[in-house]
Motif scaffolding. Structure first.
Motif, mmCIF file in Angstrom:
data_model
loop_
_atom_site.group_PDB
_atom_site.id
_atom_site.type_symbol
_atom_site.label_atom_id
_atom_site.label_comp_id
_atom_site.label_asym_id
_atom_site.label_seq_id
_atom_site.Cartn_x
_atom_site.Cartn_y
_atom_site.Cartn_z
ATOM 1 N N ASP A 1 39.040 45.075 54.112
ATOM 2 C CA ASP A 1 39.542 43.973 53.295
ATOM 3 C C ASP A 1 38.909 44.062 51.914
ATOM 4 N N THR A 2 39.715 43.939 50.882
ATOM 5 C CA THR A 2 39.186 44.069 49.520
ATOM 6 C C THR A 2 38.104 43.028 49.223
ATOM 7 N N LYS A 3 38.060 41.965 50.010
ATOM 8 C CA LYS A 3 37.005 40.970 49.825
ATOM 9 C C LYS A 3 35.633 41.564 50.143
ATOM 10 N N SER A 4 35.619 42.612 50.959
ATOM 11 C CA SER A 4 34.342 43.213 51.348
ATOM 12 C C SER A 4 33.710 44.015 50.212
ATOM 13 N N PHE A 5 34.493 44.377 49.217
ATOM 14 C CA PHE A 5 33.909 44.974 48.007
ATOM 15 C C PHE A 5 34.335 44.184 46.767
ATOM 16 N N ASN A 6 34.453 42.886 46.976
ATOM 17 C CA ASN A 6 34.906 42.028 45.883
ATOM 18 C C ASN A 6 33.920 42.012 44.714
ATOM 19 N N HIS A 7 32.630 42.234 45.008
ATOM 20 C CA HIS A 7 31.660 42.249 43.898
ATOM 21 C C HIS A 7 31.940 43.401 42.934
ATOM 22 N N VAL A 8 32.474 44.521 43.446
ATOM 23 C CA VAL A 8 32.823 45.629 42.558
ATOM 24 C C VAL A 8 34.077 45.283 41.756
ATOM 25 N N ARG A 9 35.036 44.654 42.408
ATOM 26 C CA ARG A 9 36.252 44.240 41.698
ATOM 27 C C ARG A 9 35.906 43.233 40.601
ATOM 28 N N GLU A 10 35.021 42.297 40.934
ATOM 29 C CA GLU A 10 34.618 41.290 39.947
ATOM 30 C C GLU A 10 33.784 41.935 38.837
ATOM 31 N N LEU A 11 32.970 42.921 39.201
ATOM 32 C CA LEU A 11 32.203 43.667 38.202
ATOM 33 C C LEU A 11 33.144 44.350 37.209
ATOM 34 N N LEU A 12 34.175 44.985 37.727
ATOM 35 C CA LEU A 12 35.168 45.635 36.864
ATOM 36 C C LEU A 12 35.830 44.622 35.945
ATOM 37 N N ARG A 13 36.216 43.484 36.508
ATOM 38 C CA ARG A 13 36.875 42.459 35.697
ATOM 39 C C ARG A 13 35.958 41.960 34.583
ATOM 40 N N GLN A 14 34.695 41.733 34.926
ATOM 41 C CA GLN A 14 33.759 41.177 33.950
ATOM 42 C C GLN A 14 33.444 42.187 32.844
ATOM 43 N N VAL A 15 33.250 43.448 33.217
ATOM 44 C CA VAL A 15 32.953 44.480 32.218
ATOM 45 C C VAL A 15 34.143 44.701 31.295
ATOM 46 N N ARG A 16 35.335 44.745 31.877
ATOM 47 C CA ARG A 16 36.530 44.903 31.033
ATOM 48 C C ARG A 16 36.693 43.721 30.087
ATOM 49 N N SER A 17 36.412 42.540 30.588
ATOM 50 C CA SER A 17 36.524 41.349 29.741
ATOM 51 C C SER A 17 35.539 41.409 28.580
ATOM 52 N N GLU A 18 34.321 41.853 28.869
ATOM 53 C CA GLU A 18 33.298 41.949 27.832
ATOM 54 C C GLU A 18 33.646 43.023 26.796
ATOM 55 N N LEU A 19 34.202 44.136 27.262
ATOM 56 C CA LEU A 19 34.519 45.243 26.359
ATOM 57 C C LEU A 19 35.736 44.961 25.477
ATOM 58 N N ARG A 20 36.675 44.174 26.001
ATOM 59 C CA ARG A 20 37.889 43.838 25.247
ATOM 60 C C ARG A 20 38.595 45.081 24.690
ATOM 61 N N GLY A 21 38.663 46.106 25.521
ATOM 62 C CA GLY A 21 39.385 47.318 25.129
ATOM 63 C C GLY A 21 38.616 48.275 24.257
#
Length: 338
Positions: free
Chosen positions: A114-134
């Motif tokens: 279940d993707t929830k089992s590695f949700n911290h990596v998914r959230e990490l990706l989301r947060q880093v991408r948000s910070e980088l803004r492309g």
């Protein structure tokens, strides 16, 4: 999906670029005093599973001018999600709570967790991408099935012990490789859908294998994974691998070279490929800034400034001086005489 404007993405696709991009494996790590300050007294898994701290750690190399950010987590993150917890022991590396020994042990592992089992990596990706803004592309990674399997059975880089296990438990070994292959495709595919710009497959211990072993235990898995997850550039890293021709046939867009390889010769032999590497990480640890600069400039020249991503032959060692890493990045980005 990967932004077509990112220098690293364009280079990985073999497009014409203004200069070769530069990054480094373990660019976020214990060699950086800011990383150590951020980590404090936390254990590895406590630190890496804290999304806020892992995001800050992933972004630390940005201040040095690297051309990509690789997320901070471990290759065993996937096996933990599959149901096999690990602890990180000094001098030993990742050690499983319950090493795989039987088919029942393999079947206990979830091939598509279940993707929830590695949700911290998914959230990490989301947060880093948000910070980088492309601003920079984000690289994700996974351990290749062979290397990950060695950790699951508790042998790691002990190649003799791995061979003994395979001889004694061939069905368990094949079943474990099959399950890890399926899970790796699921894991990488999920993160690519979440917006990762590229991924690297680490098969750190496969370079120690004999050619027939490599063809049996590693090459088919590389090919399967790269064929299944192909929406973004695919990078293959096998530490000091002697089988360059097999790596070139893996389906990877980018092949990472060790110090044993001649970068210029590899480019001539496989002109359709993009190569990554191959400044010696030991020189970064033990050499002077001037020596690092000279070695990096030689690497850039050997890479021909096109179809090349500047990197090391392995990860940044924990004893590397910050000044040497700064010299490495600066030299990679320096404008060479025509």
């Amino acid at each position: 999906m990967a932004s077509p404007s990112h220098l690293l993405v364009r280079a990985a696709r073999g497009e014409k670029v203004e200069r070769p991009p530069v990054w480094a494996m373990r660019q976020a790590g214990r060699w950086d005093p800011e990383f150590n300050r951020l980590r404090g007294g936390l254990s590895f898994y406590e630190f890496s599973e804290n999304v806020e701290l892992a995001a800050q750690a992933s972004l630390l190399p940005r201040r040095f001018g690297v051309d990509a950010i690789i997320l901070f987590y471990d290759i065993t993150t996937l096996t933990v999600a599959m149901g096999l917890p690990f602890v990180l022991r000094p001098g030993q590396g990742p050690v499983p709570d319950h090493p795989v020994r039987t088919l029942a042990d393999v079947e206990h592992l979830d091939a598509e967790p279940d993707t929830k089992s590695f949700n911290h990596v998914r959230e990490l990706l989301r947060q880093v991408r948000s910070e980088l803004r492309g601003e920079l592309p984000v690289i994700i990674f996974a351990g290749a099935p062979f290397t990950l399997a060695t950790y699951c059975i508790g042998t790691g880089k002990g190649i003799s012990a791995t061979r003994r296990f395979i001889v004694e438990q061939p069905r368990v070994w094949q079943a474990l490789l099959d399950r890890l292959t399926t899970a790796t495709i699921h894991f990488l595919g999920t993160l690519v859908q979440d917006g990762a710009d590229a991924y690297q497959l680490f098969d750190s211990w496969a370079g120690m294998l004999e050619a027939n072993e490599y063809r049996s235990w590693t090459q088919p898995r590389h090919e399967t994974i790269f064929a299944a997850v192909r929406q973004v550039p695919r990078i293959l890293f096998v530490k000091e691998c002697p089988y360059l021709e097999l790596m070139a046939r893996s389906g990877a867009d980018v092949v990472s070279l060790g110090k044993r390889h001649d970068l210029a010769a590899a480019r001539r032999e496989f002109p359709h490929l993009v190569f990554q590497g191959n400044v010696d990480e030991e020189l970064l640890r033990t050499g002077t800034s001037e020596q690092v600069t000279e070695a990096t400039l030689r690497c850039v020249e050997a890479g021909g400034r096109q179809r090349h991503i500047v990197n090391l032959n392995h990860g940044v060692d924990r004893g590397t001086p910050v000044a040497n890493f700064e010299a490495y990045v600066s030299a990679a980005k320096a404008e060479l005489p025509a």
